[in-house]
Design a protein around this motif. Structure first.
Motif, PDB file in Angstrom:
ATOM      1  N   TYR A   2      33.118  80.939  81.005  1.00  0.00           N
ATOM      2  CA  TYR A   2      32.606  80.591  79.942  1.00  0.00           C
ATOM      3  C   TYR A   2      33.129  80.843  78.576  1.00  0.00           C
ATOM      4  N   GLY A   3      32.648  79.963  77.869  1.00  0.00           N
ATOM      5  CA  GLY A   3      34.435  80.348  75.775  1.00  0.00           C
ATOM      6  C   GLY A   3      33.905  79.122  75.235  1.00  0.00           C
ATOM      7  N   ILE A   4      34.299  79.193  74.549  1.00  0.00           N
ATOM      8  CA  ILE A   4      34.211  79.006  73.425  1.00  0.00           C
ATOM      9  C   ILE A   4      35.673  77.766  72.904  1.00  0.00           C
ATOM     10  N   VAL A   5      35.278  76.914  72.638  1.00  0.00           N
ATOM     11  CA  VAL A   5      35.292  75.469  72.163  1.00  0.00           C
ATOM     12  C   VAL A   5      36.579  76.142  70.613  1.00  0.00           C
ATOM     13  N   LEU A   6      37.656  76.130  70.389  1.00  0.00           N
ATOM     14  CA  LEU A   6      38.249  76.456  69.236  1.00  0.00           C
ATOM     15  C   LEU A   6      38.311  75.230  68.892  1.00  0.00           C
ATOM     16  N   TRP A   7      39.277  74.855  69.230  1.00  0.00           N
ATOM     17  CA  TRP A   7      39.771  72.979  68.258  1.00  0.00           C
ATOM     18  C   TRP A   7      39.623  72.177  69.793  1.00  0.00           C
ATOM     19  N   SER A   8      39.335  70.717  69.185  1.00  0.00           N
ATOM     20  CA  SER A   8      39.135  69.491  69.913  1.00  0.00           C
ATOM     21  C   SER A   8      39.605  68.416  69.213  1.00  0.00           C
ATOM     22  N   ASP A   9      39.525  67.556  69.974  1.00  0.00           N
ATOM     23  CA  ASP A   9      40.279  66.082  69.265  1.00  0.00           C
ATOM     24  C   ASP A   9      39.386  65.182  70.035  1.00  0.00           C
ATOM     25  N   ALA A  15      41.097  69.282  74.077  1.00  0.00           N
ATOM     26  CA  ALA A  15      40.447  70.686  73.959  1.00  0.00           C
ATOM     27  C   ALA A  15      40.924  72.303  73.953  1.00  0.00           C
ATOM     28  N   VAL A  16      40.944  73.302  73.293  1.00  0.00           N
ATOM     29  CA  VAL A  16      41.433  74.761  73.567  1.00  0.00           C
ATOM     30  C   VAL A  16      40.875  75.406  73.590  1.00  0.00           C
ATOM     31  N   ILE A  17      40.691  76.276  74.605  1.00  0.00           N
ATOM     32  CA  ILE A  17      38.764  77.034  74.745  1.00  0.00           C
ATOM     33  C   ILE A  17      39.465  78.653  75.025  1.00  0.00           C
ATOM     34  N   ARG A  29      41.547  68.978  79.437  1.00  0.00           N
ATOM     35  CA  ARG A  29      42.094  67.575  79.422  1.00  0.00           C
ATOM     36  C   ARG A  29      40.699  66.871  79.979  1.00  0.00           C
ATOM     37  N   GLN A  30      39.822  66.251  79.717  1.00  0.00           N
ATOM     38  CA  GLN A  30      38.435  65.719  79.604  1.00  0.00           C
ATOM     39  C   GLN A  30      38.894  64.511  80.521  1.00  0.00           C
ATOM     40  N   THR A  31      38.246  63.918  81.077  1.00  0.00           N
ATOM     41  CA  THR A  31      38.665  62.602  81.763  1.00  0.00           C
ATOM     42  C   THR A  31      36.721  62.127  82.286  1.00  0.00           C
ATOM     43  N   ALA A  32      37.318  60.411  81.822  1.00  0.00           N
ATOM     44  CA  ALA A  32      36.090  60.133  82.000  1.00  0.00           C
ATOM     45  C   ALA A  32      34.965  60.666  82.762  1.00  0.00           C
ATOM     46  N   GLU A  33      35.143  60.877  83.540  1.00  0.00           N
ATOM     47  CA  GLU A  33      33.910  61.097  84.655  1.00  0.00           C
ATOM     48  C   GLU A  33      33.468  62.493  84.542  1.00  0.00           C
ATOM     49  N   HIS A  34      34.394  63.633  83.594  1.00  0.00           N
ATOM     50  CA  HIS A  34      33.508  64.812  82.960  1.00  0.00           C
ATOM     51  C   HIS A  34      33.134  64.543  81.890  1.00  0.00           C
ATOM     52  N   GLY A  35      32.598  63.912  81.175  1.00  0.00           N
ATOM     53  CA  GLY A  35      32.343  63.246  79.887  1.00  0.00           C
ATOM     54  C   GLY A  35      33.321  63.487  78.801  1.00  0.00           C
ATOM     55  N   ALA A  36      34.019  62.058  78.644  1.00  0.00           N
ATOM     56  CA  ALA A  36      35.053  62.746  77.839  1.00  0.00           C
ATOM     57  C   ALA A  36      34.814  63.044  76.335  1.00  0.00           C
ATOM     58  N   GLY A  37      35.356  63.653  75.815  1.00  0.00           N
ATOM     59  CA  GLY A  37      35.355  63.968  74.672  1.00  0.00           C
ATOM     60  C   GLY A  37      34.061  64.496  73.937  1.00  0.00           C
ATOM     61  N   SER A  38      33.201  65.195  75.116  1.00  0.00           N
ATOM     62  CA  SER A  38      31.330  65.038  74.885  1.00  0.00           C
ATOM     63  C   SER A  38      31.830  66.935  74.781  1.00  0.00           C
ATOM     64  N   ILE A  39      32.330  68.034  74.547  1.00  0.00           N
ATOM     65  CA  ILE A  39      32.697  69.265  73.872  1.00  0.00           C
ATOM     66  C   ILE A  39      33.605  68.919  72.165  1.00  0.00           C
ATOM     67  N   HIS A  40      33.587  70.030  71.651  1.00  0.00           N
ATOM     68  CA  HIS A  40      33.324  70.099  70.073  1.00  0.00           C
ATOM     69  C   HIS A  40      33.881  71.267  70.345  1.00  0.00           C
ATOM     70  N   ALA A  41      34.484  71.707  68.742  1.00  0.00           N
ATOM     71  CA  ALA A  41      34.569  73.381  68.053  1.00  0.00           C
ATOM     72  C   ALA A  41      33.158  73.609  67.887  1.00  0.00           C
ATOM     73  N   GLY A  42      33.201  75.377  68.311  1.00  0.00           N
ATOM     74  CA  GLY A  42      31.800  75.791  68.182  1.00  0.00           C
ATOM     75  C   GLY A  42      31.305  75.044  69.014  1.00  0.00           C
ATOM     76  N   GLU A  66      25.324  73.824  71.607  1.00  0.00           N
ATOM     77  CA  GLU A  66      26.082  73.126  71.186  1.00  0.00           C
ATOM     78  C   GLU A  66      26.555  73.330  69.879  1.00  0.00           C
ATOM     79  N   GLY A  67      27.150  73.551  69.754  1.00  0.00           N
ATOM     80  CA  GLY A  67      27.820  74.311  68.170  1.00  0.00           C
ATOM     81  C   GLY A  67      27.740  75.366  67.543  1.00  0.00           C
TER      82      GLY A  67
END
Length: 108
Positions: A2-9, A15-17, A29-42, A66-67
Motif C-alpha cells: 500500500y502507499g500514498i500518491v505524492l505526485w502524479s502527472d 506517479a510517485v508513491i 508509469r501507468q498503462t492503458a490496460e491498468h487505468g491510465a491516468g487513474s491515480i492522483h496525488a493524495g 480517492e484523495g
C-alpha cells in the motif's frame, strides 16, 4: 503493498508513491490496460512492486481511497520547515546556498 500518491502527472500517466514500508519512493508509469491516468496525488493505492538497480517501480495500481490523504505532502513540507528552522546558519564564504525548502518556494 500500500502507499500514498505524492505526485502524479495525468497527461504523462506517471506517479510517485510513498510506500508503507517507508523504503524508497516508487515510480509508477501507468498503462492503458491498468487505468491510465487513474491515480492522483493524495490517493491511497495498493500495488505490486519491483526493484531494478536503484529504482523501485509500482505496477498495477489499484485505488483504495480517492484523495483521502491529500494533506500528506503539506505535512511533509511543514516538517521540513520546522527541521530547517532549528539549523544554525553556516558561513559559506559569501556564497548563497539555497535550501531545499527555498527551492519549493521559488517554484510557487
Amino acid at each position: 503493498m500500500y502507499g500514498i500518491v505524492l505526485w502524479s502527472d495525468r497527461s504523462e500517466r506517471q506517479a510517485v508513491i510513498w510506500c508503507e514500508d517507508q523504503g524508497d519512493l516508487a515510480y509508477c508509469r501507468q498503462t492503458a490496460e491498468h487505468g491510465a491516468g487513474s491515480i492522483h496525488a493524495g490517493d491511497w493505492v495498493q500495488f505490486d512492486i519491483t526493484q531494478n538497480a536503484q529504482q523501485r517501480y509500482a505496477h498495477n495500481p489499484r485505488l483504495v481511497v480517492e484523495g483521502g490523504v491529500n494533506p500528506l505532502a503539506d505535512c511533509l513540507a511543514r516538517a521540513l520547515n520546522r527541521a530547517n528552522a532549528d539549523k544554525v546558519p553556516v558561513d559559506h564564504g559569501g556564497a548563497k546556498i539555497i535550501e531545499f525548502a527555498e527551492m519549493a518556494d521559488l517554484k510557487a
